[in-house]
Design a protein around this motif. Structure first.
Motif, PDB file in Angstrom:
ATOM      1  N   SER A 264       0.751  -1.261  -0.069  1.00 13.80           N
ATOM      2  CA  SER A 264      -0.027  -0.181   0.036  1.00 13.80           C
ATOM      3  C   SER A 264       0.890   1.259   0.060  1.00 13.80           C
ATOM      4  CB  SER A 264      -0.955   0.068   1.260  1.00 13.80           C
ATOM      5  OG  SER A 264      -0.148   0.061   2.455  1.00 13.80           O
ATOM      6  N   GLU A 265       2.173   1.127   0.212  1.00  7.31           N
ATOM      7  CA  GLU A 265       3.043   2.338   0.439  1.00  7.31           C
ATOM      8  C   GLU A 265       3.432   2.761  -1.216  1.00  7.31           C
ATOM      9  OE1 GLU A 265       3.928   4.116   2.926  1.00  7.31           O
ATOM     10  OE2 GLU A 265       2.679   2.822   4.396  1.00  7.31           O
ATOM     11  N   PRO A 266       3.595   3.901  -1.396  1.00  8.47           N
ATOM     12  CA  PRO A 266       3.896   4.483  -2.776  1.00  8.47           C
ATOM     13  C   PRO A 266       5.230   3.817  -3.212  1.00  8.47           C
ATOM     14  CG  PRO A 266       2.778   6.137  -1.699  1.00  8.47           C
ATOM     15  CD  PRO A 266       3.234   5.269  -0.611  1.00  8.47           C
ATOM     16  N   SER A 267       6.098   3.828  -2.037  1.00  5.22           N
ATOM     17  CA  SER A 267       7.492   3.455  -2.586  1.00  5.22           C
ATOM     18  C   SER A 267       7.600   1.974  -2.402  1.00  5.22           C
ATOM     19  CB  SER A 267       8.508   4.083  -1.619  1.00  5.22           C
ATOM     20  OG  SER A 267       8.080   3.786  -0.307  1.00  5.22           O
ATOM     21  N   LYS A 268       6.740   1.207  -2.041  1.00  4.45           N
ATOM     22  CA  LYS A 268       6.797  -0.443  -1.810  1.00  4.45           C
ATOM     23  C   LYS A 268       7.669  -0.585  -0.872  1.00  4.45           C
ATOM     24  CE  LYS A 268       3.626  -0.435  -5.027  1.00  4.45           C
ATOM     25  NZ  LYS A 268       2.354  -0.839  -4.850  1.00  4.45           N
ATOM     26  N   SER A 269       7.944   0.210   0.083  1.00  2.29           N
ATOM     27  CA  SER A 269       8.860  -0.120   1.178  1.00  2.29           C
ATOM     28  C   SER A 269       8.485   0.969   2.413  1.00  2.29           C
ATOM     29  CB  SER A 269      10.387   0.064   0.886  1.00  2.29           C
ATOM     30  OG  SER A 269      10.478   1.521   0.680  1.00  2.29           O
ATOM     31  N   LEU A 270       8.841   0.413   3.583  1.00  2.00           N
ATOM     32  CA  LEU A 270       8.429   1.280   4.826  1.00  2.00           C
ATOM     33  C   LEU A 270       9.466   1.005   5.848  1.00  2.00           C
ATOM     34  CD1 LEU A 270       7.267  -1.110   6.766  1.00  2.00           C
ATOM     35  CD2 LEU A 270       5.276  -0.751   5.526  1.00  2.00           C
ATOM     36  N   PRO A 271       9.719   1.979   6.803  1.00  2.00           N
ATOM     37  CA  PRO A 271      10.588   1.714   7.722  1.00  2.00           C
ATOM     38  C   PRO A 271      10.238   0.595   8.849  1.00  2.00           C
ATOM     39  CG  PRO A 271      10.192   4.010   7.540  1.00  2.00           C
ATOM     40  CD  PRO A 271       9.213   3.222   6.551  1.00  2.00           C
ATOM     41  N   ILE A 272      11.094   0.058   9.394  1.00  3.54           N
ATOM     42  CA  ILE A 272      10.563  -1.021  10.249  1.00  3.54           C
ATOM     43  C   ILE A 272      10.096  -0.503  11.530  1.00  3.54           C
ATOM     44  CG2 ILE A 272      11.512  -2.962  11.707  1.00  3.54           C
ATOM     45  CD1 ILE A 272      13.811  -3.443   9.802  1.00  3.54           C
TER      46      ILE A 272
ATOM     47  N   PRO B 133      16.429   1.473   8.934  1.00  2.25           N
ATOM     48  CA  PRO B 133      16.319   0.360   7.946  1.00  2.25           C
ATOM     49  C   PRO B 133      15.110   0.297   7.674  1.00  2.25           C
ATOM     50  CG  PRO B 133      16.483  -0.286  10.311  1.00  2.25           C
ATOM     51  CD  PRO B 133      16.763   1.121  10.628  1.00  2.25           C
ATOM     52  N   HIS B 134      15.032   0.050   6.219  1.00  3.31           N
ATOM     53  CA  HIS B 134      13.429  -0.173   5.710  1.00  3.31           C
ATOM     54  C   HIS B 134      13.547  -1.554   5.140  1.00  3.31           C
ATOM     55  CE1 HIS B 134      13.663   4.084   5.694  1.00  3.31           C
ATOM     56  NE2 HIS B 134      12.540   4.254   4.992  1.00  3.31           N
ATOM     57  N   LEU B 135      12.153  -1.807   4.957  1.00  2.00           N
ATOM     58  CA  LEU B 135      12.050  -3.093   4.285  1.00  2.00           C
ATOM     59  C   LEU B 135      11.062  -3.027   3.164  1.00  2.00           C
ATOM     60  CD1 LEU B 135      10.198  -5.286   7.525  1.00  2.00           C
ATOM     61  CD2 LEU B 135      12.392  -5.576   6.422  1.00  2.00           C
ATOM     62  N   ARG B 136      11.418  -4.202   2.101  1.00  3.72           N
ATOM     63  CA  ARG B 136      10.608  -4.379   0.985  1.00  3.72           C
ATOM     64  C   ARG B 136      10.507  -5.687   0.810  1.00  3.72           C
ATOM     65  NH1 ARG B 136      15.795  -1.971  -2.352  1.00  3.72           N
ATOM     66  NH2 ARG B 136      17.088  -3.651  -1.993  1.00  3.72           N
TER      67      ARG B 136
ATOM     68  N   ASP C 187     -10.764 -16.671   6.786  1.00  2.00           N
ATOM     69  CA  ASP C 187     -11.413 -17.775   6.381  1.00  2.00           C
ATOM     70  C   ASP C 187     -12.446 -18.149   5.125  1.00  2.00           C
ATOM     71  OD1 ASP C 187      -9.844 -19.077   8.512  1.00  2.00           O
ATOM     72  OD2 ASP C 187     -11.267 -18.394   9.902  1.00  2.00           O
ATOM     73  N   LEU C 188     -13.137 -17.221   5.077  1.00  2.95           N
ATOM     74  CA  LEU C 188     -14.105 -17.040   4.045  1.00  2.95           C
ATOM     75  C   LEU C 188     -13.292 -16.534   2.602  1.00  2.95           C
ATOM     76  CD1 LEU C 188     -17.020 -14.995   5.289  1.00  2.95           C
ATOM     77  CD2 LEU C 188     -17.085 -17.364   4.758  1.00  2.95           C
ATOM     78  N   GLY C 189     -12.045 -16.575   2.431  1.00  2.00           N
ATOM     79  CA  GLY C 189     -11.284 -15.907   1.200  1.00  2.00           C
ATOM     80  C   GLY C 189     -11.609 -15.035   0.858  1.00  2.00           C
ATOM     81  N   LEU C 190     -11.911 -13.731   1.437  1.00  2.00           N
ATOM     82  CA  LEU C 190     -12.532 -12.548   0.758  1.00  2.00           C
ATOM     83  C   LEU C 190     -11.196 -11.785   0.639  1.00  2.00           C
ATOM     84  CD1 LEU C 190     -15.841 -11.970   2.909  1.00  2.00           C
ATOM     85  CD2 LEU C 190     -15.638 -13.059   0.689  1.00  2.00           C
ATOM     86  N   PRO C 191     -11.404 -10.998  -0.312  1.00  2.00           N
ATOM     87  CA  PRO C 191      -9.999  -9.852  -0.436  1.00  2.00           C
ATOM     88  C   PRO C 191     -10.179  -8.913   0.541  1.00  2.00           C
ATOM     89  CG  PRO C 191     -11.792  -9.696  -2.186  1.00  2.00           C
ATOM     90  CD  PRO C 191     -12.214 -10.986  -1.438  1.00  2.00           C
ATOM     91  N   GLU C 192      -9.288  -7.821   0.458  1.00  2.00           N
ATOM     92  CA  GLU C 192      -9.347  -7.071   1.533  1.00  2.00           C
ATOM     93  C   GLU C 192     -10.506  -5.763   1.307  1.00  2.00           C
ATOM     94  OE1 GLU C 192      -7.405  -6.649   4.222  1.00  2.00           O
ATOM     95  OE2 GLU C 192      -6.424  -8.581   4.084  1.00  2.00           O
ATOM     96  N   ASP C 193     -10.514  -5.722   0.116  1.00  7.24           N
ATOM     97  CA  ASP C 193     -11.502  -4.718  -0.229  1.00  7.24           C
ATOM     98  C   ASP C 193     -12.799  -5.160  -0.904  1.00  7.24           C
ATOM     99  OD1 ASP C 193     -10.494  -5.893  -2.509  1.00  7.24           O
ATOM    100  OD2 ASP C 193     -10.088  -3.884  -3.683  1.00  7.24           O
ATOM    101  N   TYR C 194     -13.269  -6.411  -0.073  1.00  6.59           N
ATOM    102  CA  TYR C 194     -14.654  -7.084  -0.554  1.00  6.59           C
ATOM    103  C   TYR C 194     -15.885  -6.067  -0.610  1.00  6.59           C
ATOM    104  CZ  TYR C 194     -16.179  -7.390   4.212  1.00  6.59           C
ATOM    105  OH  TYR C 194     -16.845  -7.310   5.273  1.00  6.59           O
TER     106      TYR C 194
END
Length: 539
Positions: free
Chosen positions: A62-70, A114-117, A169-176
């Motif tokens: 969801s981050e624009p840079s596809k990374s975020l600080p720990i 440090p960041h994560l990707r 458990d229903l297998g619904l997407p985040e934005d159902y």
């Protein structure tokens, strides 16, 4: 003010009236011997860290840079369901997350944090998951599962915060709510509840979908007895009273979970069988055929039948297995699994298995190494005898882990005892290694002293012996000639050739003794490990 509103009767669901029976034959004093199921517990345990990893993955995407600080993970630890310290958690999975220091930022604390990707392997699996959610067949199946769950509810509506508990458990997407709900306007709609809560409401009833799995399998008429398939864990003991009650309970009429059973008494066996039918159908609707016990109890509280659900989970271990793995309680439908594997194939379960396989992948640089490999690298074990002892200890540990006990307290006590026995065995092995090394050194030193002493006595005879008479010399020469000139009892005499048989025999005897002592020491350590008292199992 209560959190959920429980309407008195449903407007959309049809009612079927049956004979009002008040009968409760189950003996509450009967003790149910709960035992663990190794296969089903493994199903729950292998997904231990899957949900927090998926939550972190979605947050990074969801981050624009596809990374975020720990540091952001530390602030959102509870919402992401991270079980341990976030920094230590993400570093356990180097095949999932890449830690780096961002460059190109002049000054500031952001250039130090440090960041994560996400790794390329994880992004490949995520792209497959995204395509699966966008497929028309999967979207229609997810809508049917959500629609059937609404039909199970007496009021045909559920708050969105309650559906959020079953979303995984229903297998619904985040934005159902934005994707699936608007696509099926004839199924459901979002409405505002009585207390201002957003609820998902069913639009119309569907007789086609209001057929339970048990009704499809047995094809029995309504009101006829239908027996649930039962299978108990290995070692489960059942007394005669409970077996008699189960046999009579199976012969009771089957009430569909989609019917309104408000006319049944909460203390009757018919109501108990209807509650089991509701849980049986609910777990069949869910993709993994399992869910947290707290989710079921929350749904029961909303429906006003929480006590019935708790009683069903307690009295029917042959239908519903409750696992205590992962520091929580998980309800597993026994019918949905066979030998520790899910029976019904589903694309979502295939994707999740790929995530789990990537989580357990080992990096070539050694970042992700199994605990056994870490112990070997830490100790620096090179002795093959020591490696055999370690492998034998690991095999005994695995055999002890496969044993099933009737209570968690006994399991924890046995684990503590096994750890103490391991430490004692390791100390004994170290003492035996030291004793074996001392035996080798003592034998070597003794052999050296004996050889030096014999050479000294033979090669340098006393002066009086050298000054003997000529008759004595002639007698010695004749005696030596009779022995063939090979040294005989006087090897190493000056001018003579030393026979190698004597030294070789001595060395072979010493080596044989050392090997025998080594074998006895290793067998002794193995017998100590294997002679631990066996745990009590019921087959």
């Amino acid at each position: 003010m209560p959190l959920f509103h429980i309407p008195s009767r449903s407007v959309l669901k049809p009612h079927h009236h049956h004979r009002h029976i008040i009968r409760r034959t189950f003996i509450d004093t009967t003790t149910i011997n709960w035992v663990r199921d190794r296969g089903l517990d493994h199903v729950v345990e292998r997904e231990k860290n899957l949900r927090p990893i998926i939550n972190i993955k979605n947050l990074i995407k969801s981050e624009p840079s596809k990374s975020l600080p720990i540091s952001i993970l530390t602030k959102s630890r509870h919402s992401l369901q991270i079980p341990t310290r976030p920094v230590n958690f993400v570093r356990q999975f180097p095949s999932i997350f890449e830690e780096f220091l961002p460059g190109g930022i002049p000054g500031g604390i952001a250039s130090v944090q440090p960041h994560l990707r996400l790794t390329p392997q994880l992004l490949d699996i995520d792209s497959k998951e995204h395509l699966m959610y966008q497929s028309h067949s999967y979207t229609h199946q997810a809508a049917d599962r959500l629609f059937k769950m609404l039909m199970l509810v007496r009021c045909n509506r559920l708050p969105l915060n309650l559906i959020e508990l079953f979303k995984w458990d229903l297998g619904l997407p985040e934005d159902y709510v934005e994707t699936i709900v608007p696509e099926f306007p004839d199924y459901f709609k979002v409405a505002v509840g009585k207390y201002g809560l957003l609820e998902l409401e069913m639009v119309c009833w569907s007789d086609e979908l209001a057929t339970s799995v048990m009704e499809k399998k047995n094809k029995a008429a309504k009101g006829m007895p239908v027996a649930f398939p039962m299978q108990f864990s290995r070692g489960f003991e059942m007394d005669k009273k409970m077996k008699k009650w189960i046999d009579e309970w199976q012969k009771l009429p089957y009430v569909s979970p989609y019917e309104n059973a408000a006319h049944l008494s909460s203390q009757s066996d018919e109501s108990d069988k209807w509650a089991v039918a509701v849980l049986h159908e609910l777990l069949h609707i869910l993709v993994p055929k399992k869910t947290d016990r707290e989710n079921i109890l929350a749904l029961g509280e909303y429906l006003g039948i929480r006590s019935r659900f708790k009683r069903a989970l307690l009295h029917h271990p042959g239908i519903l297995h409750v696992s205590s793995k992962n520091r929580t309680y998980t309800v597993v439908l026994r019918e949905g699994y066979k030998r520790g594997a899910i029976i019904e194939n589903h694309p979502l379960m295939d994707i999740r298995n790929e995530y789990i396989h990537l989580m357990n992948a080992v990096k070539e640089d050694g970042k992700g190494v199994s605990p056994r490999e870490k112990r070997k690298r830490k100790k620096g074990v090179e002795d093959p005898i020591r490696e055999d002892i370690d492998e034998d200890d690991d095999e005994n540990e695995e055999e002890e882990g496969y044993l099933c006990d009737s209570s968690d307290a006994e399991v924890e006590h046995d684990e503590v005892d096994s750890e103490d026995n391991e430490e004692e065995d390791e100390d004994d092995d170290e003492d035996e290694e030291e004793s074996m090394s001392n035996i080798w050194m003592n034998d070597a030193n003794t052999r050296g002293r004996r050889a030096r002493k014999s050479n000294f006595d033979v090669m340098t005879p006393s002066r009086n012996a050298g000054r003997g008479s000529s008759g004595q010399k002639r007698a010695w020469k004749s005696d030596n000639a009779e022995r063939g000139g090979s040294g005989g009892q006087y090897p190493g005499r000056r001018g003579e050739r030393v026979s190698p048989d004597t030294s070789r025999t001595t060395q072979s005897d010493v080596r044989h003794n050392v090997r025998q002592n080594t074998t006895e020491g290793s067998n002794l350590s193995r017998s100590r490990v294997r002679s631990s008292p066996d745990k009590k199992t019921y087959i």
